[in-house]
Design an enzyme around this catalytic site. Sequence first.
Site, PDB file in Angstrom:
ATOM      1  N   GLU A 155      33.379  50.317  48.549  1.00 44.92           N
ATOM      2  CA  GLU A 155      34.431  49.741  49.376  1.00 44.92           C
ATOM      3  C   GLU A 155      34.719  50.665  50.560  1.00 44.92           C
ATOM      4  O   GLU A 155      35.456  51.658  50.406  1.00 44.92           O
ATOM      5  CB  GLU A 155      35.721  49.594  48.559  1.00 44.92           C
ATOM      6  CG  GLU A 155      35.562  48.748  47.318  1.00 44.92           C
ATOM      7  CD  GLU A 155      36.890  48.164  46.866  1.00 44.92           C
ATOM      8  OE1 GLU A 155      37.018  46.934  46.875  1.00 44.92           O
ATOM      9  OE2 GLU A 155      37.809  48.943  46.545  1.00 44.92           O
ATOM     10  N   GLU A 167      43.205  53.029  47.630  1.00 49.32           N
ATOM     11  CA  GLU A 167      44.666  53.166  47.799  1.00 49.32           C
ATOM     12  C   GLU A 167      45.202  54.298  46.924  1.00 49.32           C
ATOM     13  O   GLU A 167      46.160  54.980  47.297  1.00 49.32           O
ATOM     14  CB  GLU A 167      45.350  51.813  47.519  1.00 49.32           C
ATOM     15  CG  GLU A 167      45.132  50.864  48.691  1.00 49.32           C
ATOM     16  CD  GLU A 167      45.047  49.399  48.327  1.00 49.32           C
ATOM     17  OE1 GLU A 167      45.462  49.023  47.222  1.00 49.32           O
ATOM     18  OE2 GLU A 167      44.531  48.616  49.161  1.00 49.32           O
ATOM     19  N   ASN A 208      41.436  42.165  42.302  1.00 47.77           N
ATOM     20  CA  ASN A 208      42.389  43.276  42.238  1.00 47.77           C
ATOM     21  C   ASN A 208      43.702  42.781  42.836  1.00 47.77           C
ATOM     22  O   ASN A 208      43.821  42.657  44.047  1.00 47.77           O
ATOM     23  CB  ASN A 208      41.846  44.477  43.025  1.00 47.77           C
ATOM     24  CG  ASN A 208      42.863  45.603  43.073  1.00 47.77           C
ATOM     25  OD1 ASN A 208      43.811  45.645  42.289  1.00 47.77           O
ATOM     26  ND2 ASN A 208      42.660  46.532  44.001  1.00 47.77           N
ATOM     27  N   SER A 250      37.843  43.230  52.374  1.00 51.13           N
ATOM     28  CA  SER A 250      38.135  42.002  53.127  1.00 51.13           C
ATOM     29  C   SER A 250      37.209  40.833  52.783  1.00 51.13           C
ATOM     30  O   SER A 250      36.880  40.016  53.657  1.00 51.13           O
ATOM     31  CB  SER A 250      38.125  42.288  54.628  1.00 51.13           C
ATOM     32  OG  SER A 250      39.133  43.216  54.955  1.00 51.13           O
ATOM     33  N   LYS A 286      46.444  44.284  42.949  1.00 53.84           N
ATOM     34  CA  LYS A 286      47.272  45.397  43.484  1.00 53.84           C
ATOM     35  C   LYS A 286      48.708  45.270  42.960  1.00 53.84           C
ATOM     36  O   LYS A 286      48.906  44.879  41.812  1.00 53.84           O
ATOM     37  CB  LYS A 286      47.217  45.426  45.014  1.00 53.84           C
ATOM     38  CG  LYS A 286      45.790  45.335  45.542  1.00 53.84           C
ATOM     39  CD  LYS A 286      45.659  45.665  46.995  1.00 53.84           C
ATOM     40  CE  LYS A 286      44.246  45.366  47.468  1.00 53.84           C
ATOM     41  NZ  LYS A 286      43.848  46.085  48.634  1.00 53.84           N
ATOM     42  N   HIS A 307      40.328  53.770  43.160  1.00 56.03           N
ATOM     43  CA  HIS A 307      40.532  52.831  44.267  1.00 56.03           C
ATOM     44  C   HIS A 307      41.011  53.583  45.500  1.00 56.03           C
ATOM     45  O   HIS A 307      41.770  54.549  45.387  1.00 56.03           O
ATOM     46  CB  HIS A 307      41.547  51.747  43.872  1.00 56.03           C
ATOM     47  CG  HIS A 307      41.604  50.636  44.875  1.00 56.03           C
ATOM     48  ND1 HIS A 307      42.366  50.712  46.022  1.00 56.03           N
ATOM     49  CD2 HIS A 307      40.960  49.445  44.933  1.00 56.03           C
ATOM     50  CE1 HIS A 307      42.187  49.602  46.724  1.00 56.03           C
ATOM     51  NE2 HIS A 307      41.333  48.817  46.094  1.00 56.03           N
ATOM     52  N   GLY A 326      41.573  45.533  53.154  1.00 48.97           N
ATOM     53  CA  GLY A 326      42.830  44.950  53.620  1.00 48.97           C
ATOM     54  C   GLY A 326      42.952  44.886  55.133  1.00 48.97           C
ATOM     55  O   GLY A 326      44.041  44.677  55.666  1.00 48.97           O
TER      56      GLY A 326
HETATM   57  C1  PEP Z   1      40.457  45.962  47.093  1.00 50.43           C
HETATM   58  O1  PEP Z   1      41.641  45.947  46.769  1.00 50.43           O
HETATM   59  O2  PEP Z   1      39.644  46.571  46.404  1.00 50.43           O
HETATM   60  C2  PEP Z   1      40.048  45.271  48.319  1.00 50.43           C
HETATM   61  C3  PEP Z   1      38.788  45.272  48.650  1.00 50.43           C
HETATM   62  O3  PEP Z   1      41.043  44.652  49.023  1.00 50.43           O
HETATM   63  P1  PEP Z   1      40.833  43.514  50.169  1.00 50.43           P
HETATM   64  O4  PEP Z   1      39.892  42.495  49.595  1.00 50.43           O
HETATM   65  O5  PEP Z   1      42.202  42.987  50.421  1.00 50.43           O
HETATM   66  O6  PEP Z   1      40.223  44.217  51.353  1.00 50.43           O
END
Ligand code: PEP
Length: 246
Positions: free
Chosen positions: A165, A97, A9, A202, A11, A95, A171
């Site tokens: 997640e 975010e 992803n 992460s 982003k 997601h 993040g």
């Molecule tokens: C994500 O964007 O779904 C995500 C898990 O980000 P990160 O790996 O940066 O935590």
Amino acid sequence: MNLPLIAANWKMNLTEEEAVSWCQKFVSALPSRALQYVLIAPPFTILKTVLESVVSTPIVVAAQNCHWEEKGAFTGEISPNHLKDIKICWSIIGHSERRHIFKEDQEIVNKRLKGAVQKKLKVIYCIGEKLEERKENKTLEIIKNQLKIFEELKDFYKNITIAYEPVWAIGTGVVAEKEQIEEVHKEIKKIYPEIPVLYGGSVNEENIEEIMKIKEVDGALVGGASLNPEKFSKIVEISLKVKGVL
Ligand code: PEP
């Protein structure tokens, strides 16, 4: 899509030029048989460029979000038709975010998920609890609530992949513990045994081995660490080796 699925992803990152260079480096870093397990979700404006850059490979390219209607007065949105028009057949939906920064509540996320699958898109549907919800022992309740819409989507399970997640792990550099991942994935699989479940939060080239060793983990959704093609190819390589397909 083959499992394990390792999804990047991006982003709101990478220009067109950076994306093309990313694709060249990534594809040449892995044996071609590894690429059938990879999905990349770039920003809308470079979907077509990325698709063209990986056209000779089995890599899947996905959008990061999608509206539920085919067209209409929805300024700033992209419809399933827009995606299919440029041969994009996958989208991330829900997601964290989108849910937390852009205040997409469960009702909106449900509409997006339902709209996407009804219009024949394949979906990575993201779910996860906030830190305060975990501290209040509400994790499984929250997850089940986010999955409630599945009662209406029985005909589309084959087009859905879930990404668990935990919001507090995205993040932040904090990865959920093995037992925490196991508990949630087991619970989801108890209810929806046929739906693949990815872990996200992460993930990097150092922690991926432990995560993929968890039997109930069918892959990973990777944000930050996917921006670097060398790191992401390492994550893919380790994942496929742990799951015995490379
Ligand atoms: C994500 O964007 O779904 C995500 C898990 O980000 P990160 O790996 O940066 O935590």
